[in-house]
Design a protein around this motif. Structure first.
Motif, PDB file in Angstrom:
ATOM      1  N   TYR A   1      -3.095  -3.569  18.944  1.00  0.00           N
ATOM      2  CA  TYR A   1      -2.512  -3.166  17.668  1.00  0.00           C
ATOM      3  C   TYR A   1      -3.422  -2.153  16.989  1.00  0.00           C
ATOM      4  O   TYR A   1      -4.641  -2.130  17.217  1.00  0.00           O
ATOM      5  N   MET A   2      -2.832  -1.347  16.098  1.00  0.00           N
ATOM      6  CA  MET A   2      -3.585  -0.432  15.251  1.00  0.00           C
ATOM      7  C   MET A   2      -3.047  -0.516  13.829  1.00  0.00           C
ATOM      8  O   MET A   2      -1.876  -0.848  13.624  1.00  0.00           O
ATOM      9  N   ALA A   3      -3.911  -0.211  12.873  1.00  0.00           N
ATOM     10  CA  ALA A   3      -3.498  -0.099  11.475  1.00  0.00           C
ATOM     11  C   ALA A   3      -4.114   1.162  10.902  1.00  0.00           C
ATOM     12  O   ALA A   3      -5.252   1.504  11.234  1.00  0.00           O
ATOM     13  N   THR A   4      -3.358   1.844  10.057  1.00  0.00           N
ATOM     14  CA  THR A   4      -3.852   3.082   9.448  1.00  0.00           C
ATOM     15  C   THR A   4      -3.626   3.081   7.943  1.00  0.00           C
ATOM     16  O   THR A   4      -2.688   2.457   7.439  1.00  0.00           O
TER      17      THR A   4
ATOM     18  N   THR B   1       4.231   8.370  -4.854  1.00  0.00           N
ATOM     19  CA  THR B   1       3.698   9.267  -5.865  1.00  0.00           C
ATOM     20  C   THR B   1       2.563  10.107  -5.273  1.00  0.00           C
ATOM     21  O   THR B   1       2.005   9.772  -4.221  1.00  0.00           O
ATOM     22  N   ALA B   2       2.200  11.184  -5.943  1.00  0.00           N
ATOM     23  CA  ALA B   2       1.002  11.933  -5.553  1.00  0.00           C
ATOM     24  C   ALA B   2      -0.198  11.006  -5.651  1.00  0.00           C
ATOM     25  O   ALA B   2      -0.368  10.291  -6.640  1.00  0.00           O
ATOM     26  N   GLY B   3      -1.002  10.965  -4.616  1.00  0.00           N
ATOM     27  CA  GLY B   3      -2.106  10.022  -4.550  1.00  0.00           C
ATOM     28  C   GLY B   3      -1.709   8.682  -3.974  1.00  0.00           C
ATOM     29  O   GLY B   3      -2.544   7.777  -3.874  1.00  0.00           O
ATOM     30  N   GLY B   4      -0.422   8.541  -3.579  1.00  0.00           N
ATOM     31  CA  GLY B   4       0.072   7.280  -3.044  1.00  0.00           C
ATOM     32  C   GLY B   4      -0.509   6.960  -1.677  1.00  0.00           C
ATOM     33  O   GLY B   4      -1.032   7.830  -0.968  1.00  0.00           O
ATOM     34  N   ILE B   5      -0.379   5.695  -1.296  1.00  0.00           N
ATOM     35  CA  ILE B   5      -1.022   5.164  -0.090  1.00  0.00           C
ATOM     36  C   ILE B   5       0.042   4.592   0.843  1.00  0.00           C
ATOM     37  O   ILE B   5       0.892   3.800   0.418  1.00  0.00           O
ATOM     38  N   LEU B   6      -0.014   4.964   2.117  1.00  0.00           N
ATOM     39  CA  LEU B   6       0.806   4.367   3.165  1.00  0.00           C
ATOM     40  C   LEU B   6      -0.094   3.527   4.059  1.00  0.00           C
ATOM     41  O   LEU B   6      -1.024   4.048   4.675  1.00  0.00           O
ATOM     42  N   LEU B   7       0.181   2.229   4.122  1.00  0.00           N
ATOM     43  CA  LEU B   7      -0.554   1.306   4.987  1.00  0.00           C
ATOM     44  C   LEU B   7       0.389   0.860   6.101  1.00  0.00           C
ATOM     45  O   LEU B   7       1.432   0.260   5.833  1.00  0.00           O
ATOM     46  N   SER B   8       0.020   1.162   7.353  1.00  0.00           N
ATOM     47  CA  SER B   8       0.933   0.937   8.476  1.00  0.00           C
ATOM     48  C   SER B   8       0.250   0.180   9.602  1.00  0.00           C
ATOM     49  O   SER B   8      -0.930   0.406   9.893  1.00  0.00           O
ATOM     50  N   GLY B   9       1.014  -0.684  10.259  1.00  0.00           N
ATOM     51  CA  GLY B   9       0.563  -1.347  11.473  1.00  0.00           C
ATOM     52  C   GLY B   9       1.532  -1.039  12.602  1.00  0.00           C
ATOM     53  O   GLY B   9       2.742  -0.924  12.365  1.00  0.00           O
TER      54      GLY B   9
END
Length: 257
Positions: free
Chosen positions: A248-251, A151-159
């Motif tokens: 590792y990285m997370a964003t 959705t608009a304003g949605g969040i992607l959390l990635s490693g």
């Protein structure tokens, strides 16, 4: 030609049967704590994701390539509306086991992380995507699909892996030496010498790819996201590089309205 998706699905089914670290369902006490507001989950090996990165409970979360009976059940117990999406049916069975044991509601979907076409646009408020894009040759489809379903304003959390880990000869590192042998982007299929690749394939190991930082970071922005946070992590002592650099990285990335 090798069907990478099918090969890695079978490889992760075998890993689940062997009980590797990311295939062990959490215990009931972890679920009970999460239902009381005490919880933490990881995008990488050792560090918990900051709780401030998550939307408020009740929001819709897609746990992308995140089966194994760990992250999805904890988020469901914490009050989120959770869909777990994974290539491996054995990994999804781990989530089903926890859900049935602890009375959780989880939607389980099997498929390739690069194809979320079964979901309509703006179906989720958050996509939680732990380290797994190393099993596909290109990450751009994942970023584009994640953007579409949020959705608009949605969040992607990635490693994901720091690409530096793919520079070094695997056999030499196992023998205690760091020898730069490969370039980035990396692919087991084209980078490894044939005898070692044949050994990996015979063992049924997953095929692995090392992506550039440009594809991992700029790729999210090219898909439309705005990067809003990041942190680094080690592999918990599992690589020789760990004492010297985070591997590792997370964003956290946002889909702005």
């Amino acid at each position: 030609m090798l069907n990478i998706s099918e090969h890695n699905r079978e490889a992760w089914n075998r890993m689940a049967a062997r009980g590797c670290q990311w295939t062990l369902p959490v215990e009931s006490d972890v679920i009970h704590s999460a239902s009381s507001g005490e919880w933490g989950i990881r995008l990488t090996a050792t560090k918990f994701v900051p709780r401030t990165w998550f939307p408020e409970p009740g929001k819709r979360i897609l746990c992308l390539a995140s089966g194994g009976g760990q992250q999805g059940p904890i988020l469901a117990a914490a009050g989120y509306d959770v869909t777990v999406f994974d290539l491996s049916e054995s990994q999804l069975e781990k989530d089903r086991f926890v859900a049935e044991r602890d009375g959780l509601h989880l939607r389980l979907e099997q498929g390739d992380m690069r194809d979320l076409s079964r979901f309509a646009g703006e179906s989720f408020d958050c996509v939680f995507h732990p380290v797994s894009n190393c099993y596909i040759p290109s990450v751009q489809p994942v970023w584009k699909e994640a953007f579409r379903v949020l959705t608009a304003g949605g969040i992607l959390l990635s490693g994901f892996n720091n690409p530096i880990v793919y520079l070094f000869d695997v056999e030499a590192e196992e023998a205690g030496r760091l020898e730069v042998s490969y370039s980035i982007p990396y692919s087991d299929l084209t980078s490894l010498p044939k005898p070692l690749l044949d050994q990996f394939m015979e063992n049924g190991d997953p095929v692995v790819f090392g992506h550039s930082l440009e594809d991992l970071l700029q790729g999210q922005m090219d898909a439309g996201f705005v990067l809003a946070g990041m942190y680094e992590d080690t592999m918990g002592g599992r690589r020789m590089l760990d004492p010297y650099i985070s591997t590792y990285m997370a964003t956290k990335a946002l889909k702005l309205g």
